[in-house]
Design an enzyme around this catalytic site. Structure first.
Site, mmCIF file in Angstrom:
data_model
loop_
_atom_site.group_PDB
_atom_site.id
_atom_site.type_symbol
_atom_site.label_atom_id
_atom_site.label_comp_id
_atom_site.label_asym_id
_atom_site.label_seq_id
_atom_site.Cartn_x
_atom_site.Cartn_y
_atom_site.Cartn_z
ATOM 1 N N ASP A 176 3.513 -5.080 -14.623
ATOM 2 C CA ASP A 176 3.677 -3.630 -14.587
ATOM 3 C C ASP A 176 2.595 -2.948 -13.755
ATOM 4 O O ASP A 176 2.840 -1.904 -13.136
ATOM 5 C CB ASP A 176 3.663 -3.054 -16.000
ATOM 6 C CG ASP A 176 4.972 -3.293 -16.744
ATOM 7 O OD1 ASP A 176 5.850 -3.993 -16.194
ATOM 8 O OD2 ASP A 176 5.111 -2.787 -17.876
ATOM 9 N N LYS A 229 9.273 -11.932 -27.805
ATOM 10 C CA LYS A 229 8.659 -11.615 -29.100
ATOM 11 C C LYS A 229 7.743 -10.412 -28.910
ATOM 12 O O LYS A 229 6.669 -10.521 -28.336
ATOM 13 C CB LYS A 229 7.875 -12.806 -29.644
ATOM 14 C CG LYS A 229 7.221 -12.528 -30.993
ATOM 15 C CD LYS A 229 6.538 -13.774 -31.528
ATOM 16 C CE LYS A 229 5.930 -13.509 -32.908
ATOM 17 N NZ LYS A 229 4.755 -12.625 -32.846
ATOM 18 N N SER A 269 5.034 -13.930 -26.868
ATOM 19 C CA SER A 269 4.068 -13.088 -27.559
ATOM 20 C C SER A 269 2.861 -12.729 -26.698
ATOM 21 O O SER A 269 2.984 -11.950 -25.775
ATOM 22 C CB SER A 269 3.661 -13.764 -28.866
ATOM 23 O OG SER A 269 3.080 -12.832 -29.745
#
Length: 439
Positions: free
Chosen positions: A332, A346, A321
């Site tokens: 990224d 999640k 999460s």
């Protein structure tokens, strides 16, 4: 559903400390009900059932409610006569099961209190971590917490608790002892203690509200490189402040690079994961959330990074999460190299509501995507560098926590090897596989 339940069992804490936006709910009984019906609802367990139903009706991420007639679900809840609140709670839980979402969950008052205490990052007590001696079964102090009544009273690691408020700890478990020691802020607890080389002694401590450390850090000398090691255990409300202190103190000690350990971190508060991402990243997107109407919200950096030193992030299959939001953002944006195992997967955000009788409801309100548009649901974040850890190695580290972040920790050792080759650059090594933006 069975697969979702297995994954939930594997990481129960993710349900309670996943990426959550905490709110307080307002009881909204449906307009049009007669005054007598309203009065009847208010005086029965049905009031809470209707309150919970309406929150789900208003906010749940799937407008089809998993192809369930949610209006019929309400009729079933309110047409039943309940002999107790527990019976009503059971009915509500069964209604929520129709959504096929293990993260949308009802909590009774005790469960809700436990959740709010956990996400607040605070506890009320005297501030000691306890353990039970395997041979003698004695209750022993592992360490007193910072700024706690226990530390101020002079309690030390290795002290043994013989009695609590006059009651012997013989045959007590750690949970039993902790339950008695905990109590309301401002109240007192008496302890009889033993310490090697000293006579037994008595202490009376006043319970206080204590901030629990979610962040632990140290400066390590790794082959001439100063590495700031930071372990983030959960995204509780004070974790951001503690992370800021850790980064600044390690930077003041001239850390050449950083290792951020998110292994075993089940998540926590969404806003805290965003705050922490901004401490490491000066520019770029952090995460994008999408609600059931298709409306998206993008969280971005604000040029408040504390350091630009090389960073490696450690993850495993229990990093979930909010941990995945942070790891995904750093990966990224090429701010860090992510090392370890595939994360939990999640990709949902919950809003947590308090209900009228002190119970609570966590309801999934949005889906999230990493900055590159990746949906990690049931897949997780793929590390830049995968490190396989054997069951024997995992067991060794679990039984001997002092070996974590040493040469005997294979994931940490790989991170150090990488940092030694990239100490002069903030850019990570190339990823093992390309990310495919979500269309």
């Amino acid at each position: 559903m069975n697969q979702a339940r297995r994954r939930f069992s594997k990481l129960q804490a993710a349900l309670f400390t996943g990426a959550m936006a905490t709110t307080a709910s307002i009881s909204l009984l449906v307009p049009g009900l007669s005054q007598s019906v309203r009065a009847e609802l208010q005086d029965s367990p049905k009031a809470v059932l209707d309150e919970a139903w309406q929150i789900v009706n208003r906010e749940y991420v799937d407008g089809s409610f998993n192809k369930t007639d949610w209006q019929v679900a309400r009729q079933e809840l309110l047409s039943t006569n309940y002999t107790s609140r527990e019976a009503a709670y059971t009915a509500l839980r069964k209604a929520l099961e129709k959504l096929n979402d293990p993260y949308t969950r009802f909590m009774d008052p005790k469960q809700y209190e436990a959740l709010t205490n956990q996400t607040s990052g605070e506890l009320t007590g005297v501030g000691m971590r306890l353990e039970q001696d395997e041979k003698t079964k004695a209750i022993r102090v592992v360490e007193p917490m910072e700024n706690s009544p226990a530390l101020k009273a002079g309690i030390q690691a290795g002290d043994t608790i013989l009695a609590i408020d006059g009651k012997t700890t013989k045959d007590m478990t750690v949970s039993d002892a902790a339950q008695i020691i905990r109590g309301d802020e401002g109240t007192k607890v008496s302890l009889r203690m033993a310490r090697p080389g000293k006579s037994e002694f008595d202490l009376t401590l006043t319970r206080a509200r204590i901030e629990v450390a979610a962040v632990r850090y140290s400066l390590k000398n790794e082959g001439g490189e100063k590495v700031g090691y930071i372990r983030l255990q959960e995204f509780s409300s004070h974790a951001g402040e503690q992370m800021e202190v850790a980064i600044k103190k390690l930077s003041a000690q001239k850390a050449d690079a950083f290792v951020l350990d998110l292994r075993g971190n089940p998540g926590g508060l969404l806003r805290v994961s965003i705050d922490i991402a901004r401490m490491w990243m000066d520019t770029g997107s952090i995460v994008r959330t999408v609600d059931r109407a298709g409306d998206s919200q993008e969280m971005v950096t604000n040029r408040t990074a504390i350091t630009d030193k090389p960073l490696v992030v450690l993850v495993d299959d229990n990093s979930a999460s909010a941990s995945e939001i942070l790891a995904g953002a750093l990966k990224d944006n090429k701010r860090a190299t992510v090392i370890g195992g595939q994360t939990f997967g999640k990709a949902l955000v919950q809003s947590v509501h308090s209900l009228a009788d002190g119970s609570g409801l966590a309801v999934t309100i949005a889906h999230y995507y990493t900055p590159n548009g990746t949906d990690i649901s049931h897949k997780g974040v793929t590390p830049d560098v995968k490190v396989e850890v054997s069951d024997a190695e995992k067991l060794k580290l679990a039984n001997k926590p002092m070996l974590v972040a040493t040469k005997d920790d294979p994931v940490y050792a790989q991170a150090i090897a990488l940092l030694k080759t990239t100490a002069s650059s903030t850019r990570p090594v190339a990823a093992n596989e390309a990310l495919v933006p979500k269309k």
